[in-house]
Design a protein around this motif. Structure first.
Motif, PDB file in Angstrom:
ATOM      1  N   THR A  69       0.794  -1.235   0.000  1.00  3.47           N
ATOM      2  CA  THR A  69       0.000   0.000   0.000  1.00  3.47           C
ATOM      3  C   THR A  69       0.833   1.296   0.000  1.00  3.47           C
ATOM      4  O   THR A  69       0.271   2.386   0.136  1.00  3.47           O
ATOM      5  CB  THR A  69      -0.971   0.024   1.195  1.00  3.47           C
ATOM      6  OG1 THR A  69      -0.230  -0.282   2.383  1.00  3.47           O
ATOM      7  CG2 THR A  69      -2.080  -0.987   1.026  1.00  3.47           C
ATOM      8  N   HIS A  70       2.166   1.180  -0.169  1.00  2.00           N
ATOM      9  CA  HIS A  70       2.991   2.409  -0.226  1.00  2.00           C
ATOM     10  C   HIS A  70       4.372   2.030  -0.750  1.00  2.00           C
ATOM     11  O   HIS A  70       5.146   1.362  -0.057  1.00  2.00           O
ATOM     12  CB  HIS A  70       3.084   3.035   1.177  1.00  2.00           C
ATOM     13  CG  HIS A  70       3.830   4.330   1.241  1.00  2.00           C
ATOM     14  ND1 HIS A  70       3.269   5.488   1.742  1.00  2.00           N
ATOM     15  CD2 HIS A  70       5.102   4.674   0.891  1.00  2.00           C
ATOM     16  CE1 HIS A  70       4.158   6.476   1.696  1.00  2.00           C
ATOM     17  NE2 HIS A  70       5.289   5.997   1.184  1.00  2.00           N
ATOM     18  N   ILE A  71       4.674   2.465  -1.951  1.00  2.00           N
ATOM     19  CA  ILE A  71       5.987   2.164  -2.545  1.00  2.00           C
ATOM     20  C   ILE A  71       6.311   3.264  -3.555  1.00  2.00           C
ATOM     21  O   ILE A  71       5.404   3.863  -4.142  1.00  2.00           O
ATOM     22  CB  ILE A  71       5.987   0.762  -3.195  1.00  2.00           C
ATOM     23  CG1 ILE A  71       7.387   0.364  -3.688  1.00  2.00           C
ATOM     24  CG2 ILE A  71       4.956   0.656  -4.320  1.00  2.00           C
ATOM     25  CD1 ILE A  71       7.511  -1.125  -4.056  1.00  2.00           C
ATOM     26  N   HIS A  72       7.616   3.530  -3.706  1.00  2.00           N
ATOM     27  CA  HIS A  72       8.049   4.589  -4.632  1.00  2.00           C
ATOM     28  C   HIS A  72       8.675   3.962  -5.871  1.00  2.00           C
ATOM     29  O   HIS A  72       9.815   3.466  -5.810  1.00  2.00           O
ATOM     30  CB  HIS A  72       9.058   5.514  -3.946  1.00  2.00           C
ATOM     31  CG  HIS A  72       8.453   6.287  -2.809  1.00  2.00           C
ATOM     32  ND1 HIS A  72       8.023   7.589  -2.941  1.00  2.00           N
ATOM     33  CD2 HIS A  72       8.176   5.937  -1.526  1.00  2.00           C
ATOM     34  CE1 HIS A  72       7.522   8.013  -1.782  1.00  2.00           C
ATOM     35  NE2 HIS A  72       7.610   7.023  -0.907  1.00  2.00           N
ATOM     36  N   PHE A  73       7.949   4.017  -6.975  1.00  2.00           N
ATOM     37  CA  PHE A  73       8.435   3.433  -8.223  1.00  2.00           C
ATOM     38  C   PHE A  73       9.785   4.010  -8.668  1.00  2.00           C
ATOM     39  O   PHE A  73      10.672   3.243  -9.084  1.00  2.00           O
ATOM     40  CB  PHE A  73       7.322   3.588  -9.278  1.00  2.00           C
ATOM     41  CG  PHE A  73       7.754   3.657 -10.694  1.00  2.00           C
ATOM     42  CD1 PHE A  73       8.542   2.655 -11.247  1.00  2.00           C
ATOM     43  CD2 PHE A  73       7.363   4.712 -11.503  1.00  2.00           C
ATOM     44  CE1 PHE A  73       8.934   2.713 -12.582  1.00  2.00           C
ATOM     45  CE2 PHE A  73       7.749   4.778 -12.822  1.00  2.00           C
ATOM     46  CZ  PHE A  73       8.550   3.781 -13.363  1.00  2.00           C
ATOM     47  N   THR A 224      -0.036  10.456   0.603  1.00  3.70           N
ATOM     48  CA  THR A 224       1.023  11.374   1.017  1.00  3.70           C
ATOM     49  C   THR A 224       1.726  10.774   2.228  1.00  3.70           C
ATOM     50  O   THR A 224       1.546   9.587   2.529  1.00  3.70           O
ATOM     51  CB  THR A 224       0.443  12.786   1.282  1.00  3.70           C
ATOM     52  OG1 THR A 224       1.508  13.718   1.497  1.00  3.70           O
ATOM     53  CG2 THR A 224      -0.490  12.807   2.472  1.00  3.70           C
ATOM     54  N   HIS A 225       2.559  11.579   2.873  1.00  4.16           N
ATOM     55  CA  HIS A 225       3.300  11.135   4.056  1.00  4.16           C
ATOM     56  C   HIS A 225       2.897  11.982   5.262  1.00  4.16           C
ATOM     57  O   HIS A 225       2.573  13.157   5.114  1.00  4.16           O
ATOM     58  CB  HIS A 225       4.809  11.283   3.836  1.00  4.16           C
ATOM     59  CG  HIS A 225       5.351  10.460   2.712  1.00  4.16           C
ATOM     60  ND1 HIS A 225       5.301  10.859   1.399  1.00  4.16           N
ATOM     61  CD2 HIS A 225       5.962   9.250   2.708  1.00  4.16           C
ATOM     62  CE1 HIS A 225       5.852   9.920   0.623  1.00  4.16           C
ATOM     63  NE2 HIS A 225       6.266   8.939   1.400  1.00  4.16           N
ATOM     64  N   LEU A 226       2.968  11.370   6.442  1.00  5.77           N
ATOM     65  CA  LEU A 226       2.621  12.088   7.670  1.00  5.77           C
ATOM     66  C   LEU A 226       3.512  11.624   8.823  1.00  5.77           C
ATOM     67  O   LEU A 226       3.621  10.421   9.084  1.00  5.77           O
ATOM     68  CB  LEU A 226       1.151  11.798   8.035  1.00  5.77           C
ATOM     69  CG  LEU A 226       0.651  12.413   9.349  1.00  5.77           C
ATOM     70  CD1 LEU A 226       0.512  13.923   9.232  1.00  5.77           C
ATOM     71  CD2 LEU A 226      -0.679  11.787   9.774  1.00  5.77           C
ATOM     72  N   GLY A 263       1.175   7.648   4.685  1.00  6.63           N
ATOM     73  CA  GLY A 263       2.365   6.837   4.920  1.00  6.63           C
ATOM     74  C   GLY A 263       3.047   7.210   6.226  1.00  6.63           C
ATOM     75  O   GLY A 263       3.228   8.391   6.507  1.00  6.63           O
ATOM     76  N   HIS A 264       3.382   6.215   7.021  1.00  4.93           N
ATOM     77  CA  HIS A 264       4.137   6.290   8.279  1.00  4.93           C
ATOM     78  C   HIS A 264       3.255   6.597   9.484  1.00  4.93           C
ATOM     79  O   HIS A 264       3.088   5.734  10.338  1.00  4.93           O
ATOM     80  CB  HIS A 264       5.329   7.256   8.170  1.00  4.93           C
ATOM     81  CG  HIS A 264       6.215   6.897   7.019  1.00  4.93           C
ATOM     82  ND1 HIS A 264       6.885   5.702   6.969  1.00  4.93           N
ATOM     83  CD2 HIS A 264       6.485   7.527   5.848  1.00  4.93           C
ATOM     84  CE1 HIS A 264       7.546   5.616   5.827  1.00  4.93           C
ATOM     85  NE2 HIS A 264       7.315   6.703   5.123  1.00  4.93           N
ATOM     86  N   SER A 265       2.734   7.800   9.632  1.00  5.77           N
ATOM     87  CA  SER A 265       1.826   8.102  10.760  1.00  5.77           C
ATOM     88  C   SER A 265       2.384   7.574  12.084  1.00  5.77           C
ATOM     89  O   SER A 265       1.711   6.863  12.822  1.00  5.77           O
ATOM     90  CB  SER A 265       0.447   7.488  10.498  1.00  5.77           C
ATOM     91  OG  SER A 265      -0.130   8.024   9.324  1.00  5.77           O
ATOM     92  N   THR A 314       5.875  -1.714   1.941  1.00  9.47           N
ATOM     93  CA  THR A 314       7.346  -1.788   1.895  1.00  9.47           C
ATOM     94  C   THR A 314       8.013  -0.419   1.947  1.00  9.47           C
ATOM     95  O   THR A 314       9.118  -0.289   2.461  1.00  9.47           O
ATOM     96  CB  THR A 314       7.827  -2.473   0.600  1.00  9.47           C
ATOM     97  OG1 THR A 314       7.443  -1.669  -0.526  1.00  9.47           O
ATOM     98  CG2 THR A 314       7.252  -3.871   0.463  1.00  9.47           C
ATOM     99  N   ASP A 315       7.409   0.602   1.340  1.00  9.26           N
ATOM    100  CA  ASP A 315       8.053   1.911   1.189  1.00  9.26           C
ATOM    101  C   ASP A 315       9.445   1.829   0.558  1.00  9.26           C
ATOM    102  O   ASP A 315      10.332   2.617   0.886  1.00  9.26           O
ATOM    103  CB  ASP A 315       8.096   2.684   2.509  1.00  9.26           C
ATOM    104  CG  ASP A 315       8.520   4.145   2.325  1.00  9.26           C
ATOM    105  OD1 ASP A 315       8.213   4.721   1.262  1.00  9.26           O
ATOM    106  OD2 ASP A 315       9.163   4.698   3.235  1.00  9.26           O
ATOM    107  N   VAL A 316       9.673   0.883  -0.354  1.00  7.81           N
ATOM    108  CA  VAL A 316      10.890   0.955  -1.177  1.00  7.81           C
ATOM    109  C   VAL A 316      10.902   2.318  -1.849  1.00  7.81           C
ATOM    110  O   VAL A 316       9.856   2.818  -2.259  1.00  7.81           O
ATOM    111  CB  VAL A 316      10.854  -0.173  -2.252  1.00  7.81           C
ATOM    112  CG1 VAL A 316      11.864   0.094  -3.368  1.00  7.81           C
ATOM    113  CG2 VAL A 316      11.080  -1.533  -1.601  1.00  7.81           C
TER     114      VAL A 316
HETATM  115 ZN   LIG Z   1       7.181   6.931   1.148  1.00 10.77          ZN
END
Ligand SMILES: [Zn+2]
Length: 427
Positions: A69-73, A224-226, A263-265, A314-316
């Protein structure tokens, strides 16, 4: 065209936190697939027919494909970059790398590599941040559409605090996002996520444009990120001096809803937790990234008790593995440090049906319910000598799942199906 996929079949119909009646396991199971969708799941003997083509995965386990549910291509070539915390890491490694996505031919080549990595690791749907360049999202959607693979993705909107090669403007970010939504949202299995990267890299004018896009396209996700890192929070609040807290920036611009993926929270204030719960906004736990960047320990139990739905991801490339199994492994350890438990049933529910529910996509993915897309992962709990030795002492399904959760990675992925099509070499 029908086919029968045979193996030990496991799927979840409820959250193991809520009830003991949460999964269905068939030791001698099979899945009947027609034109990329699941027609039926039953015991093999109930479904087998002489005319039916059959693939036999015994003794392996078959589950719904994993969802990230969160990854950076655009970060496939900065994963494992040394020695920084969030803001340094972005400036030193990530922004220069994302600038390459302007170059002709780079994004399509990376999109193919990225999708191959996902399916090699058993992931059949991902929610992806692209670079600021619309070509990056275009390339990812095109490649995923060609594979009939469900992606949720968006080009990042960012108009400050980064090198000019990776900046847009409020107007350009809006126009480019809008054009991508028109072209890709709802095209085949593709869905668009409106993607203001985070408050540091968007001016209030751009945040307002992101809010306008969200109002105009309520069916799109917003990602987004938080509150990932304490320095990030301080810098963010200095940029938005009127904000009551970090979440308030997104709240003021109309972004809070069940479609919002935060993302993160990690470092949340009580007001933020209450507002996320009231608005149904989702938290996304990124364990390998949180450990790698030294960001902090996600409070799964606390958020759950407050009524917040969390995804896991994963947040790769801040994350260090494409594997949702390795993500569960590190997630288990973070929750240990929090005095919380991640049981094997909860873990495998989370990366399948749980993440599908966090995305509101559980009618199509995340379970083996008839009518769902035939996105499947085939798991081998004896994939390495160490796992095989350990498996000799495993007596229950839950023990087998825990071995996969802790020791598993891409070597444990015997096969991955996307809409009924095998994505790894067979034979
Ligand atoms: Zn991220």
């Amino acid at each position: 065209m029908q086919q029968l996929i045979r193996g030990r079949v496991l799927s979840f119909h409820a959250d193991p936190h809520d009830t003991t009646d949460n999964h269905r396991y068939r030791e001698y199971g099979a899945i009947l697939v027609e034109d990329g969708r699941i027609l039926a799941v039953d015991d093999y003997t109930a479904l087998a027919r002489p005319d039916l083509p059959e693939i036999d995965h015994r003794p392996h386990l078959i589950l719904p494909g994993f969802i990230d549910t969160h990854i950076h291509f655009p970060q496939v070539q900065v994963i494992a970059s040394w020695g920084a915390q969030l803001l340094d890491w972005l400036n030193t490694y990530t922004f220069p790398e994302e600038a390459r996505f302007r170059q002709q031919g780079h994004a399509p080549a990376m999109a193919d590599a990225f999708l191959n990595l996902l399916t090699d690791h058993g992931t059949t749907t991902a929610v992806a941040f692209c670079s600021v360049h619309p070509e990056s999202a275009e390339a990812l959607f095109s490649a995923a559409h060609a594979r009939n693979m469900a992606m949720v993705a968006g080009k990042v909107m960012m108009d400050r605090n980064a090198p000019p090669e990776v900046l847009d403007t409020p107007r350009q970010g809006y126009d480019d996002s809008k054009a991508l939504i028109d072209r890709w949202h709802g095209t085949g299995r593709q869905r668009y996520a409106i993607t203001p990267r985070f408050a540091i890299t968007s001016t209030p004018e751009q945040m307002a444009m992101a809010g306008q896009l969200a109002r105009e396209h309520p069916d799109c996700h917003v990602q987004t990120h938080l509150s990932e890192n304490l320095d990030e929070i301080d810098f963010t609040l200095s940029l938005y001096p009127q904000a009551r807290d970090y979440l308030d920036i997104y709240e003021t611009h109309g972004l809070l809803s069940p479609k919002l993926l935060l993302g993160h929270s990690i470092h949340l204030r009580p007001r933020e937790i209450a507002r996320m719960a009231e608005t149904g906004s989702r938290a996304v736990f990124c364990p390998t990234s949180n450990l790698f960047l030294g960001s902090g320990l996600f409070d799964k139990g606390g958020l759950r008790a407050a009524g917040i739905t969390s995804g896991i991801a994963t947040d790769v490339g801040g994350g260090t593995s494409y594997s949702m199994l390795q993500t569960l492994n590190e997630g288990y350890k973070i929750l240990q440090l929090r005095g919380q438990k991640l049981t094997p049933l909860s873990a495998f529910h989370w990366i399948t049906r749980g993440n599908a529910m966090a995305l509101g996509m559980d009618r199509d993915i995340g379970t083996l319910d008839p009518g769902s897309m035939a996105d499947l992962v085939v798991l081998d709990a004896r994939a390495t000598p160490a796992m095989a030795l350990r498996m000799d002492r495993a007596e229950t399904l839950e023990q087998e799942l825990f071995i996969l959760q802790i020791m598993g990675d891409d070597r444990s992925i015997a096969q991955t199906y996307v809409a009924g099509r095998a994505m790894k070499p067979t034979g």
